[in-house]
Design a protein around this motif. Structure first.
Motif, PDB file in Angstrom:
ATOM      1  N   GLU A  93      31.412  38.941 -31.495  1.00 28.06           N
ATOM      2  CA  GLU A  93      32.491  38.517 -32.396  1.00 28.06           C
ATOM      3  C   GLU A  93      31.886  37.616 -33.469  1.00 28.06           C
ATOM      4  OE1 GLU A  93      36.992  36.564 -32.305  1.00 28.06           O
ATOM      5  OE2 GLU A  93      35.809  36.661 -30.455  1.00 28.06           O
ATOM      6  N   GLY A 124      43.044  44.017 -27.057  1.00 25.52           N
ATOM      7  CA  GLY A 124      42.014  43.122 -26.549  1.00 25.52           C
ATOM      8  C   GLY A 124      42.626  41.891 -25.922  1.00 25.52           C
ATOM      9  N   HIS A 126      38.183  43.365 -26.296  1.00 25.20           N
ATOM     10  CA  HIS A 126      37.912  42.003 -26.799  1.00 25.20           C
ATOM     11  C   HIS A 126      37.840  41.061 -25.608  1.00 25.20           C
ATOM     12  CE1 HIS A 126      39.025  38.706 -30.008  1.00 25.20           C
ATOM     13  NE2 HIS A 126      38.009  38.340 -29.230  1.00 25.20           N
ATOM     14  N   ASP A 171      42.888  44.540 -34.099  1.00 23.67           N
ATOM     15  CA  ASP A 171      43.026  44.029 -32.738  1.00 23.67           C
ATOM     16  C   ASP A 171      44.432  43.523 -32.454  1.00 23.67           C
ATOM     17  OD1 ASP A 171      42.204  42.646 -30.283  1.00 23.67           O
ATOM     18  OD2 ASP A 171      41.933  40.814 -31.455  1.00 23.67           O
ATOM     19  N   ALA A 220      39.605  41.307 -35.802  1.00 18.41           N
ATOM     20  CA  ALA A 220      40.184  40.566 -34.671  1.00 18.41           C
ATOM     21  C   ALA A 220      41.413  39.775 -35.107  1.00 18.41           C
ATOM     22  CB  ALA A 220      39.138  39.621 -34.078  1.00 18.41           C
ATOM     23  N   ASN A 240      46.063  41.375 -29.979  1.00 16.87           N
ATOM     24  CA  ASN A 240      45.396  40.374 -29.164  1.00 16.87           C
ATOM     25  C   ASN A 240      46.378  39.705 -28.202  1.00 16.87           C
ATOM     26  OD1 ASN A 240      44.340  37.394 -28.857  1.00 16.87           O
ATOM     27  ND2 ASN A 240      42.581  38.603 -29.525  1.00 16.87           N
ATOM     28  N   THR A 281      32.461  40.989 -26.218  1.00 18.89           N
ATOM     29  CA  THR A 281      32.388  40.552 -27.618  1.00 18.89           C
ATOM     30  C   THR A 281      32.243  39.032 -27.679  1.00 18.89           C
ATOM     31  OG1 THR A 281      34.811  40.613 -27.636  1.00 18.89           O
ATOM     32  CG2 THR A 281      33.650  42.526 -28.543  1.00 18.89           C
ATOM     33  N   LEU A 318      35.039  41.983 -34.761  1.00 18.36           N
ATOM     34  CA  LEU A 318      34.423  42.452 -33.527  1.00 18.36           C
ATOM     35  C   LEU A 318      33.486  43.614 -33.847  1.00 18.36           C
ATOM     36  CD1 LEU A 318      37.625  42.640 -31.282  1.00 18.36           C
ATOM     37  CD2 LEU A 318      36.062  40.699 -31.549  1.00 18.36           C
ATOM     38  N   ASP A 333      41.005  39.074 -25.215  1.00 14.33           N
ATOM     39  CA  ASP A 333      40.392  37.857 -25.761  1.00 14.33           C
ATOM     40  C   ASP A 333      40.167  36.822 -24.656  1.00 14.33           C
ATOM     41  OD1 ASP A 333      39.262  36.186 -27.636  1.00 14.33           O
ATOM     42  OD2 ASP A 333      41.112  35.790 -28.744  1.00 14.33           O
TER      43      ASP A 333
END
Length: 260
Positions: A78, A188, A6, A156, A132, A158, A40, A88, A190
């Protein structure tokens, strides 16, 4: 193979894609120990198509991923859904761009595609579909029906949420949700800039050379997930840097043109 599933290419949705900025991002990603990442970018970011058109000029593309030196960059996107969550999508570039064309009428808030329609649009494509940040307060996913969540491939974990809500509590929430659905959890960062790379990542048992191999590795749980001890510091510094860079960008946009 260490991969972050991500990541973003731009500082924010409102900014234009900068090749120089992204070259720094890719170099930092490799420097942090990553072998690969999934790009993403938000489907409704400003000038979405500029991202992939620019990457086509910047790096060799072998049909599966961009080759940024030692770093593999797998295409992705995304997507906001009407129910107020993010999905995602990761796969071959032609499939990502095909879905993006189908989403053209759905880029504005209030017009986002419903979850079921997005799944119907993508179910015949070999895309990896990850829910996500399922417990993020602003864009949760856990409120969707069980039969809807079952249609995703993974969820995810995150970096931003681990920092915001507490690493132990957030990880337990995400892992409990995924376990109840029989789904894996993926990591991910992010990140929108370089400091968050390496804060979380997935270490695959074997290198993946195609998007199909990547999806199969995730479905087979042929990887381990790592959360770095440095995550709180990395994310805090990242948030502060992003605020500063956005402020500088606004000031640059507001500067009057020099008189001739």
């Amino acid at each position: 193979m260490r991969i972050d599933l991500h990541t973003h290419a731009k500082l924010s949705k409102a900014t234009d894609f900068s090749p120089a900025y992204y070259e720094e991002m890719a170099a930092e990603a490799a420097g942090s120990g990553l072998d690969a990442l999934a790009l993403t970018e938000h489907f409704n970011t400003r000038h979405f198509h500029d991202v992939y058109e620019s990457l086509d000029r910047m790096y060799p593309f072998n049909g599966e991923y961009y080759e940024a030196g030692s770093l593999k960059i797998f295409p992705g996107m995304e997507v906001d859904i009407r129910e107020n969550g993010h999905i995602l999508l990761i796969g071959r570039k032609e499939h990502i761009l095909e879905v993006r064309r189908g989403l053209e009428p759905c880029t504005e808030k209030g017009c986002f595609i419903p979850f079921d329609e997005l799944i119907a649009m993508t179910e015949d494509l070999p895309l990896l579909r990850i829910g996500a940040h399922p417990f993020r307060q602003s864009t949760p996913l856990h409120h969707l029906k069980r039969e809807q969540l079952m249609r995703l491939d993974a969820f995810d974990l995150n970096a931003k949420d681990l920092y915001e809500y507490g690493a132990a509590a957030n990880r337990e929430q995400v892992e409990r949700l995924a376990a109840g659905l029989g789904k894996p959890v993926t990591a991910g960062s992010d990140t929108h800039q370089c400091l968050q790379y390496g804060s979380v990542y997935n270490e695959l048992q074997h290198p993946c050379h195609t998007a199909a191999e990547l999806k199969q590795a995730i479905l087979n749980r042929a990887y381990t997930l790592t959360v770095a001890d440095s995550l709180p510091l990395q994310v805090k510094a990242s948030v502060m840097l992003k605020k500063l860079l956005k402020r500088l960008h606004r000031l640059e946009q507001a500067e009057p043109a020099p008189s001739l």
